[in-house]
Scaffold this active site. Structure first.
Site, mmCIF file in Angstrom:
data_model
loop_
_atom_site.group_PDB
_atom_site.id
_atom_site.type_symbol
_atom_site.label_atom_id
_atom_site.label_comp_id
_atom_site.label_asym_id
_atom_site.label_seq_id
_atom_site.Cartn_x
_atom_site.Cartn_y
_atom_site.Cartn_z
ATOM 1 C CG LEU A 58 -2.001 -1.027 1.370
ATOM 2 C CD1 LEU A 58 -2.791 -0.779 2.643
ATOM 3 C CD2 LEU A 58 -2.920 -1.019 0.169
ATOM 4 C CG ASP A 59 0.808 3.968 -3.265
ATOM 5 O OD1 ASP A 59 1.697 3.140 -3.532
ATOM 6 O OD2 ASP A 59 0.014 4.421 -4.107
ATOM 7 C CD GLN A 60 5.258 7.426 3.885
ATOM 8 O OE1 GLN A 60 6.134 7.168 3.063
ATOM 9 N NE2 GLN A 60 5.472 8.225 4.912
ATOM 10 C CG HIS A 159 0.897 6.068 -7.577
ATOM 11 N ND1 HIS A 159 1.743 7.145 -7.776
ATOM 12 C CD2 HIS A 159 1.337 5.451 -6.439
ATOM 13 C CE1 HIS A 159 2.652 7.186 -6.809
ATOM 14 N NE2 HIS A 159 2.424 6.155 -5.992
#
Length: 218
Positions: A58-60, A159
């Site tokens: 998961l992106d930050q 993304h």
């Protein structure tokens, strides 16, 4: 506020919820990341820690559920489910600015990643290096110029959700990279709220859900 929460654990895997703003893995020694926190937690609890491997990242700025393998066989089997979209389904909720054309639908685009800027963009089909991406969405609520969406991710690109929704004219609230977030705005309103997969050893169907911490009208 808690940084992470273990939702499930056995000898093969962990199911973990993480907060927005926490990196799963970080290249910076000075920046604590979730994998290091989990390793330290298990070392303190058990006297030793297995070699943990993140299965889906998961992106930050994204909050929600992700999987961590505790064994090589779990990593291999869960990785196969992720890459082949076999037995694994993932759902998200997002608050977006504006409205999508329909109350439900499918977005299909071609994304090209720019490793230099760590961004992706929608490009015409046939563009060298581009990869097809697809998601389905359902509008759950509309209020004050914003919409709450439930999203099923059908491919897993860099993304992807953020880029596709921004390209469709409905950027995610709080998205400083792809949206029009003003300085001082709140966190990215995107949550990995559900996952379903087959246990890597027993093959039992497993499903976990988590409610977003951001209000639906943010």
């Amino acid at each position: 506020m808690e940084t992470y929460r273990i939702l499930y654990e056995d000898k093969e895997l962990l199911v973990v919820w993480k907060a927005s703003g926490t990196a799963v893995q970080s290249a910076r020694v000075s920046e604590p990341d979730l994998m290091s926190m989990l390793q330290n937690h298990m070392a303190e609890r058990d006297g030793k820690a297995p070699c943990l491997k993140p299965v889906n990242r998961l992106d930050q700025p994204v909050e929600g559920i992700f999987l961590v393998a505790k064994t090589d066989r779990a990593a291999a089997e869960l990785g196969r489910q992720v890459s082949g979209h076999i037995h694994m389904e993932k759902w998200y909720q997002a608050v977006v600015c504006g409205k999508l054309p329909e109350k439900s639908g499918v977005l299909v685009d071609n994304l090209l990643k720019d490793g230099r800027t760590n961004t992706s963009r929608v490009v015409p089909a046939g563009t060298k290096g581009a990869r097809r991406c697809e998601l389905s969405y359902e509008v759950l609520k509309e209020q004050d110029g914003k919409s709450l969406l439930k999203i099923r991710l059908l491919t897993g690109r860099h993304h992807q959700i953020r880029v596709q929704l921004a390209h469709a004219g409905a950027p995610i609230a709080g998205d400083r990279k792809y949206g029009k977030a003003e300085p001082g705005c709140g966190p990215l309103c995107l949550c990995a709220c559900g996952i379903r997969f087959a246990h890597p050893v027993t093959k039992e169907k497993m499903e976990f859900q988590a409610e977003p911490t951001f209000p639906a009208s943010e």
